[in-house]
Design a protein around this motif. Structure first.
Motif, PDB file in Angstrom:
ATOM      1  N   GLN A  44       0.836  -1.205   0.000  1.00 34.42           N
ATOM      2  CA  GLN A  44       0.000   0.000   0.000  1.00 34.42           C
ATOM      3  C   GLN A  44       0.870   1.253   0.000  1.00 34.42           C
ATOM      4  OE1 GLN A  44      -2.844   0.209   3.227  1.00 34.42           O
ATOM      5  NE2 GLN A  44      -3.313   2.354   2.850  1.00 34.42           N
ATOM      6  N   PHE A  58       1.041   3.928  -3.051  1.00 34.12           N
ATOM      7  CA  PHE A  58       0.703   5.318  -2.754  1.00 34.12           C
ATOM      8  C   PHE A  58       1.820   6.256  -3.208  1.00 34.12           C
ATOM      9  CE2 PHE A  58       0.761   8.834   0.452  1.00 34.12           C
ATOM     10  CZ  PHE A  58      -0.373   9.487   0.001  1.00 34.12           C
ATOM     11  N   THR A  73      -8.407   6.676  -1.979  1.00 34.33           N
ATOM     12  CA  THR A  73      -8.251   5.457  -1.186  1.00 34.33           C
ATOM     13  C   THR A  73      -9.616   5.051  -0.641  1.00 34.33           C
ATOM     14  OG1 THR A  73      -6.051   6.218  -0.519  1.00 34.33           O
ATOM     15  CG2 THR A  73      -6.990   4.389   0.704  1.00 34.33           C
ATOM     16  N   ILE A 115      -7.010   3.266  -4.837  1.00 34.02           N
ATOM     17  CA  ILE A 115      -6.372   2.224  -4.026  1.00 34.02           C
ATOM     18  C   ILE A 115      -7.455   1.596  -3.162  1.00 34.02           C
ATOM     19  CG2 ILE A 115      -4.641   1.680  -2.287  1.00 34.02           C
ATOM     20  CD1 ILE A 115      -3.109   4.168  -3.094  1.00 34.02           C
ATOM     21  N   ASN A 116      -7.724   0.315  -3.382  1.00 31.06           N
ATOM     22  CA  ASN A 116      -8.701  -0.396  -2.565  1.00 31.06           C
ATOM     23  C   ASN A 116      -7.958  -1.287  -1.579  1.00 31.06           C
ATOM     24  OD1 ASN A 116     -10.431  -3.030  -2.074  1.00 31.06           O
ATOM     25  ND2 ASN A 116     -11.848  -1.355  -2.475  1.00 31.06           N
ATOM     26  N   THR A 117      -8.265  -1.137  -0.290  1.00 35.57           N
ATOM     27  CA  THR A 117      -7.473  -1.774   0.771  1.00 35.57           C
ATOM     28  C   THR A 117      -8.088  -3.050   1.348  1.00 35.57           C
ATOM     29  OG1 THR A 117      -8.544  -0.440   2.497  1.00 35.57           O
ATOM     30  CG2 THR A 117      -6.562   0.484   1.448  1.00 35.57           C
ATOM     31  N   CYS A 130      -3.703   8.900   3.620  1.00 33.46           N
ATOM     32  CA  CYS A 130      -3.642   7.475   3.284  1.00 33.46           C
ATOM     33  C   CYS A 130      -3.428   6.717   4.594  1.00 33.46           C
ATOM     34  CB  CYS A 130      -2.505   7.208   2.308  1.00 33.46           C
ATOM     35  SG  CYS A 130      -2.428   5.492   1.737  1.00 33.46           S
TER      36      CYS A 130
END
Length: 569
Positions: free
Chosen positions: A59, A63, A75, A100-102, A263
């Motif tokens: 991640q 980023f 995010t 950005i998928n966490t 983030c």
């Protein structure tokens, strides 16, 4: 193609991202990215890619690469935001967008025997609840967002309120996050109160592996891991201000309330003792004043504070009964842990049917057709109250509060305008499950009535605690454009969700702004718990907070109807 403000080409950035997470986790095809680009209720737009890192180190590297390329970063975790705040919103950004998928980063560590937890970026409320339940502990929210797979970090970033009386909105001052500085540089800030070293990749890799001891964890940081004041604030029934709302300065701190402007890698939160066995009292009335008096009596005089008190109006009840039926049944028989997978599969199906020219709501129509032939799923006593009473209140009590509530309710009901019954366990589960099917039912109603409904105006508002008449009112001329009302809310908190299906062809956003302007003179705050998203105007305090976190406007630009342009132009 990147705009003039981007330093490298899209193909070059995609190659970098694939080298970090692997080809399979950099999504670029429209049918694969739709689930992440399209908000649960509002919001849709183009994205160069959706990147799904599997570790905190990945991640961080992803980023950094996006920021250094001077692209926009959005995010997200579960993408269950209700005001369009966790997905692109239109295609008028001045730089390409990367999401950005966490959700692949879901680790949760127990601290201090479970009195606190350390939740990584994609950890869900459901997973947290399941993990700490055997310890006799609960998270800040155990219903509501939990049922749709929402993430813990998302709740903190949005100051999400939950529905419980004894604990406030999601809040912590203990977090690990990255920010973009004024010069465009990226820095990692460790305010977890855990000694993990100094180098960013060392810190993140140690968290990925859980490589730290209890002795590395400080419990004397002076930083809070929950909101300590809400249980007292909500019982101040004569206060002329709301008890909780998103613009409340006391709950804006670094990650808390950041709404995608940082983030976030991990948060440290308090847990709470489980409420224990509880009883639900189902109350119905045709006189709103009866419920007002009941609320003031409970919060003002009860020795034992309720666990929760949820409101549903008859029109919302009937809409959820018909259009939230499949969600209700899915929650009952499949469980909340399968909700994200179901959303993903549905989104992919909708993308395929859209490409085939069959529309993007065919799945909704098919599901509605299937559940329509099934028998009624709600308990008979609840449906009888639906027939007799306009206003419904679900009151959950535990411990000594059960007898306290039972005695008081028996002393005032039945009345000329209302009555109550004490739910058995099945009815209690059904009542709260039905209450939370209202939101899904609203989305389904819009999807299956495209010829008559332009959109849904969803008002998320916090009324002053001294409010006596909490019913919704509409400004002159708006009524003619409303097809259907859908009111519900967290009644004891005076937080309401008044939703309106707007007639086809009407300017739904203009109508929303009219209603907000009409109600704002009553001391009502908008929004109350779902964050400003892209629908609400961030007030000066909140907008200034966003600018302080993200001076280059790289992260989730446009949130709160602010500028989408680089450096807040």
């Amino acid at each position: 193609m990147p705009t003039a403000s981007s330093s490298i080409s899209g193909d070059t950035l995609l190659a970098q991202l694939k080298s970090i997470v692997g080809d399979a986790y950099v999504l670029t095809e429209e049918r694969n990215t739709r689930r992440y680009r399209k908000g649960y209720r509002y919001g849709d737009g183009h994205a160069l890619a959706v990147v799904r890192p599997g570790t905190l180190v990945e991640q961080w590297r992803v980023f950094k690469a996006i920021v250094e390329a001077e692209y926009v970063v959005i995010t997200q975790a579960a993408n269950t935001g209700l005001n369009g705040g966790s997905s692109p919103f239109g295609d008028d950004y001045d730089r390409p967008v990367v999401i950005i998928n966490t959700m692949r980063i879901g680790r949760i560590d127990l601290l201090k025997g479970g009195e606190q937890v350390l939740c990584h970026a994609g950890a869900t409320l459901h997973k947290l609840e399941k993990l700490i339940r055997p310890l006799g502990r609960e998270p800040h929210s155990v219903i509501g967002s939990t049922t749709i797979g929402a993430s813990v970090v998302g709740g903190v970033c949005n100051n999400s309120g939950g529905a419980l009386i004894r604990r406030g909105p999601a809040y912590t001052e203990l977090a690990l996050y990255a920010r973009v500085g004024e010069d465009g540089s990226v820095s990692l800030i460790n305010h977890l109160g855990i000694d993990l070293g100094n180098d960013p990749e060392t810190i993140l890799s140690r968290l990925d592996r859980g490589e730290y001891a209890e002795t590395d964890v400080s419990h004397t940081t002076g930083r809070l891991a929950s909101d300590p004041d809400y249980a007292t604030l909500v019982r101040d029934i004569d206060a002329p201000t709301p008890g909780r709302y998103n613009n409340d300065p006391r709950l804006l701190h670094e990650v808390a309330g950041s709404a995608g402007k940082l983030c976030v890698f991990a948060v440290r939160l308090d847990t709470f003792p489980s409420s224990g066995p509880s009883r639900v009292f189902y109350i119905g009335s045709n006189d709103y004043r009866e419920l007002t008096e009941l609320r003031r009596h409970i919060l003002g005089t009860f020795e034992n504070a309720p666990v929760a008190g949820e409101y549903i109006q008859r029109e919302a009840y009937t809409l959820a009964e018909e259009y939230g039926k499949d969600l209700y049944l899915f929650l009952k028989y499949a469980g909340t842990e399968r909700i994200p997978t179901a959303f993903t599969l549905k989104s992919r199906f909708d993308a395929i049917t859209g490409k085939l020219g069959l529309g993007t709501n065919l799945s909704d129509k098919l599901l509605q057709l299937i559940v329509g032939i099934l028998p009624n799923h709600l308990p008979k006593r609840m449906n009888a109250f639906r027939d007799h009473y306009e206003h419904h209140l679900l009151l959950r009590m535990d411990g000594a509060g059960i007898d306290e509530a039972r005695a008081h309710l028996k002393s005032i009901f039945p009345s000329a305008s209302g009555d109550f019954f004490e739910c058995d366990d099945e009815e209690a589960a059904a009542a709260f499950r039905h209450r939370y099917a209202v939101g899904g039912g609203t989305v389904r109603y819009r999807a299956t009535h495209p010829d008559t409904v332009e959109n849904i105006v969803a008002l998320d508002m916090a009324l002053p605690r001294n409010t006596l008449d909490w019913r919704e009112t509409l400004p002159p001329g708006v009524e003619a454009n409303i097809v259907r009302r859908i009111p519900c809310g967290h009644f004891l908190c005076q937080v309401f969700h008044y939703e309106y299906a707007v007639k086809k062809g009407a300017d739904w956003m203009a109508i929303e702004h009219q209603i907000i302007a009409h109600l704002s003179g009553r001391g009502i705050e908008f929004p109350s718990e779902h964050n400003v998203g892209h629908l609400y105007q961030a007030k000066p305090v909140l907008a200034d907070f966003y600018r302080s976190l993200d001076p280059t406007n790289t992260m989730n630009p446009g949130i709160g109807r602010t500028s989408k342009k680089k450096n807040w132009a």
